[in-house]
Design an enzyme around this catalytic site. Structure first.
Site, PDB file in Angstrom:
ATOM      1  N   ASP A 128     -10.908   2.611  -3.222  1.00  0.00           N
ATOM      2  CA  ASP A 128     -11.315   1.289  -2.707  1.00  0.00           C
ATOM      3  C   ASP A 128     -12.756   0.999  -3.120  1.00  0.00           C
ATOM      4  O   ASP A 128     -13.627   1.865  -3.010  1.00  0.00           O
ATOM      5  CB  ASP A 128     -11.279   1.285  -1.169  1.00  0.00           C
ATOM      6  CG  ASP A 128      -9.870   1.288  -0.622  1.00  0.00           C
ATOM      7  OD1 ASP A 128      -8.905   1.355  -1.414  1.00  0.00           O
ATOM      8  OD2 ASP A 128      -9.746   1.215   0.607  1.00  0.00           O
ATOM      9  N   ASP A 145       0.828  -1.200   0.000  1.00  0.00           N
ATOM     10  CA  ASP A 145       0.000   0.000   0.000  1.00  0.00           C
ATOM     11  C   ASP A 145       0.869   1.259   0.000  1.00  0.00           C
ATOM     12  O   ASP A 145       2.083   1.172   0.204  1.00  0.00           O
ATOM     13  CB  ASP A 145      -0.904  -0.060   1.251  1.00  0.00           C
ATOM     14  CG  ASP A 145      -2.304   0.412   0.953  1.00  0.00           C
ATOM     15  OD1 ASP A 145      -2.470   1.250   0.050  1.00  0.00           O
ATOM     16  OD2 ASP A 145      -3.231  -0.047   1.639  1.00  0.00           O
TER      17      ASP A 145
HETATM   18  C1  GLA Z   1      -6.072   1.012   1.616  1.00  0.00           C
HETATM   19  C2  GLA Z   1      -6.171   0.018   0.462  1.00  0.00           C
HETATM   20  C3  GLA Z   1      -7.152  -1.080   0.813  1.00  0.00           C
HETATM   21  C4  GLA Z   1      -6.684  -1.790   2.075  1.00  0.00           C
HETATM   22  C5  GLA Z   1      -6.512  -0.785   3.208  1.00  0.00           C
HETATM   23  C6  GLA Z   1      -5.855  -1.409   4.412  1.00  0.00           C
HETATM   24  O1  GLA Z   1      -7.269   1.687   1.799  1.00  0.00           O
HETATM   25  O2  GLA Z   1      -6.552   0.661  -0.725  1.00  0.00           O
HETATM   26  O3  GLA Z   1      -7.260  -1.998  -0.253  1.00  0.00           O
HETATM   27  O4  GLA Z   1      -5.482  -2.461   1.816  1.00  0.00           O
HETATM   28  O5  GLA Z   1      -5.718   0.333   2.813  1.00  0.00           O
HETATM   29  O6  GLA Z   1      -5.654  -0.500   5.439  1.00  0.00           O
END
Ligand code: GLA
Length: 412
Positions: free
Chosen positions: A222, A160
């Site tokens: 997301d 990430d």
């Molecule tokens: C971000 C990523 C998600 C997930 C979260 C975890 O938002 O885009 O897919 O991995 O972090 O904290």
């Protein structure tokens, strides 16, 4: 010729360490599997929310479902633990440690359990000093963490990009990738690099670099457990098709984020739309749910091998979108098998994201189906060969609200 050779020697001798390209031979087709975040999110409040607990029992239940219920045969392979899996502190040697309560037998145990069933194991870290949920991140520990993941038997690493600037993103992903390579253990490298560049730092991602250093990468926000979030993802891939498709193919995939099957979010027709658009894009297919909550209909889609074959086509083409009406997009994907070395098969997914049905009429020929011998047409959802057509016949269909019709044309 001689001059060319001098150039090569110069290039190899002076190639700086941080431009070593990712060349792990992995993800020749888009990865398929399961990842914890979409449904379980952090999953670290197991006492208050046992049904959303990210722990060993959950992961093993997914492995068993893949192994026993036909998902593995359909191509689902990677089981990926997302954020919130570790202890809050590294050990005395600076190594990450799995949460002792939730993963009492450690990650190597899970990896062995997964590998014994012919499946693959994925994990998560962040490029900064902490993860997005404030667990320890990998910045300052790239070499140690790469080795830890390799020692545990990790096959896939999601990295990430929270909490760092643009410069760090542009450099650190390359450095961590090269540390992963140096372990000698092939790991699919999933980066969130372009998402943070584009949406957190409002800059234009360098997809050329990203696609040379990562096997896949997140492009957009997301996914959320509601239908409009999916429509926004589809729109993003439509709007950015020209740029994204250029850097997409075997070993390097744009990633629209997880499938939301098994979460009681989608109607049957909406689930058809999500899976159709994703296979047309040659996108990674990652579930995120309690596997026992996948409906019989969703399971049928996920185990529809004709559909999965379009998604896993070795050419890895990202379907091109054509807007036929305000809310109707025709996605066109060229794929195998070919007739001779000239005529490809083609899939057409006609997606209607309106609350009204739409009557659609088009000539497939103008999108590439121009073999004079004609085509046999399969309805991908019913899996029936519905008719043979000559190359100049039109298609006329009514697409119901929030639905898709998907035909594959195989050259005769
Ligand atoms: C971000 C990523 C998600 C997930 C979260 C975890 O938002 O885009 O897919 O991995 O972090 O904290």
């Amino acid at each position: 010729m001689l001059r060319l050779c001098f150039c090569c020697v110069f290039f190899f001798i002076f190639l700086p360490n941080n431009v070593k390209l990712l060349d792990n031979g992995l993800a020749r087709t888009p990865p398929m599997g399961w990842m914890s975040w979409g449904y379980y999110m952090c999953g670290d409040h197991c006492e208050e929310l046992p049904e959303k607990c990210l722990d060993e029992k959950l992961i093993l239940s997914v492995v068993d479902a893949f192994y026993n219920e036909g998902y593995q045969e359909a191509g689902f392979e990677y089981i990926i633990i997302d954020d919130c899996w570790s202890e809050r502190k590294r050990d005395e040697n600076g190594r990450l440690v799995a949460d002792k309560k939730r993963f009492p037998r450690g990650m190597k145990f899970i990896a062995d359990y997964i590998h014994a069933r012919g499946l693959k194991f994925g994990m998560y870290t962040n490029i900064a000093t902490v993860t997005c949920m404030q667990y320890p991140g990998s910045f300052g520990h790239f070499r140690t963490d790469a080795k830890t993941f390799a020692d545990w038997g990790v096959d896939y690493l999601k990295v990430d990009g929270c909490f760092v600037g643009e410069d760090v993103l542009n450099n650190a992903y390359i450095k961590l990738g090269s540390q992963l390579n140096d372990t000698g253990r092939p790991m699919v490298y999933s980066c969130s690099w372009p998402y943070y560049i584009q949406y957190i730092h409002s800059k234009v991602p360098d997809f050329e670099a990203i696609s040379q250093h990562c096997n896949m990468w997140r492009n957009y926000h997301d996914v959320q457990l509601y239908w409009p979030a999916l429509k926004m993802i589809f729109k993003h891939f439509e709007d950015e098709y020209e740029e994204l498709s250029r850097h997409h193919g075997p070993g390097k995939w744009n990633d629209p984020d997880m499938l939301i099957f098994g979460t009681d979010t989608l109607t049957e027709s909406q689930s058809r739309v999500q899976i159709a658009v994703y296979v047309m894009l040659s996108a990674p297919l990652l579930l995120s749910c309690d596997m026992t909550k996948i409906t019989a209909y969703e399971k049928k889609l996920l185990q529809n091998l004709d559909l999965m074959a379009v998604g896993q086509d070795p050419l890895g083409v990202m379907a091109r979108p054509h807007k036929l009406q305000e809310s109707v997009t025709l996605w066109v994907k060229r794929h195998l098998p070919m007739k001779g070395n000239k005529f490809h098969s083609y899939s057409f997914a006609i997606v209607n994201v309106d609350s009204q049905p739409h009557l659609i009429y088009f000539f497939p020929k103008i999108y590439g189906t121009d073999s004079k011998d004609g085509y046999t047409v399969m309805d991908i959802f019913s899996r029936d060969f519905i008719k043979n057509v000559t190359f100049h016949e039109p298609i006329e269909v009514t697409v119901p609200p929030d639905d898709v019709i998907m035909y594959t044309f195989f050259p005769l």
